[in-house]
Write an enzyme that holds these catalytic residues in place. Structure first.
Site, PDB file in Angstrom:
ATOM      1  CD  GLN A   1      -2.764   1.406   0.201  1.00 24.30           C
ATOM      2  OE1 GLN A   1      -3.255   0.423  -0.338  1.00 24.30           O
ATOM      3  NE2 GLN A   1      -3.049   2.638  -0.199  1.00 24.30           N
TER       4      GLN A   1
ATOM      5  CE1 TYR B   1      -0.817  -2.075   9.928  1.00 25.90           C
ATOM      6  CE2 TYR B   1      -1.396  -2.425   7.624  1.00 25.90           C
ATOM      7  CZ  TYR B   1      -1.689  -2.563   8.974  1.00 25.90           C
ATOM      8  OH  TYR B   1      -2.851  -3.184   9.361  1.00 25.90           O
TER       9      TYR B   1
END
Length: 241
Positions: free
Chosen positions: A141, A147
């Protein structure tokens, strides 16, 4: 005797739904939290469960916290590694602190929690570990190299620990939620939500925390004894890789 289920980050959002699912299924439930004391107190008042507070990114805190839980409630039979944070930024703007905080909490936290409970599970020849990863650990992403890396690493961690633990009666699986209607989406504008998120979900809606909780509860149950090293994607068809 009821099994003990420990859910990290278990007083808000997905974690709260998971805690409630296990409670309703008859487990002794231990939710943990670190930052939002008000939410933890509200959850205690709603459910009667006692939240324990520690930072999963701190190994010594995990060790002491789980010792306290086991003395008060009993050995941990089911561990749900749900706690996690985000510190979003494109890599060329990301400082080392934002990288390390997410790696320590979202990936290191799973090591810390598993390391503390795994010997007891092996001795008792029973355990259920469910690691909450993310669709963004599967597909990546923008703005989430930290993350996405942590959540992808969690999938490799899950498979390796599953191989090490299967012969000891311990299953280790992962859940990959898609976009879920929790307070983490409050910062997303309605325009972005409609055009960039909902338009890419084939079932046409956001997931709910209960959608995820049902999957976690199943993988944590006795009925899932022949499932280990697996990843359950709950994302409305958004990612089928």
């Amino acid at each position: 005797m009821a099994r003990v289920a420990l859910i990290s980050g278990g007083t808000r959002g997905i974690g709260a739904a998971v805690s409630l699912a296990f409670l309703q299924a008859g487990y002794k439930v231990v939710p943990t939290y670190v930052a939002d004391r008000a939410a933890a107190e509200a959850f205690r008042n709603k459910t009667g469960l006692t939240p324990y507070r520690w930072n999963v990114g701190d190994f010594e805190a995990c060790s002491e916290g789980i010792k306290e839980v086991e003395a008060a409630v009993g050995p941990v039979d089911v561990l749900v590694n749900n706690a996690g944070i985000v510190r979003d930024a494109a890599l060329h703007k990301m400082d080392r602190e934002k990288w390390q905080e997410v790696i320590d909490a979202d990936l290191g936290g799973a090591f810390n929690m598993c390391r503390v409970v795994i010997e007891g599970m092996r001795a008792r020849k029973f355990g259920r570990i469910v690691n909450v990863s993310s669709i963004n650990g599967q597909k990546g992403q923008y703005g989430q190299t930290n993350y996405s890396a942590a959540k992808a690493g969690l999938l490799g961690f899950t498979r390796a620990l599953a191989l090490e633990s299967a012969h000891m009666g311990i299953t280790v699986n992962a859940i990959c939620p898609g976009y879920i209607d929790t307070d983490m989406l409050e910062i997303v504008s309605d325009d972005v939500l409609t055009k960039d998120i909902l338009s890419k979900i084939p079932v046409g809606r956001l997931g709910t925390a209960a959608d995820i909780a049902r999957g976690v509860l199943f993988l944590g149950s006795d009925d899932a004894s022949f499932i280990t090293g697996s990843t359950l994607s709950i994302n409305g068809g958004q990612w089928m890789g």
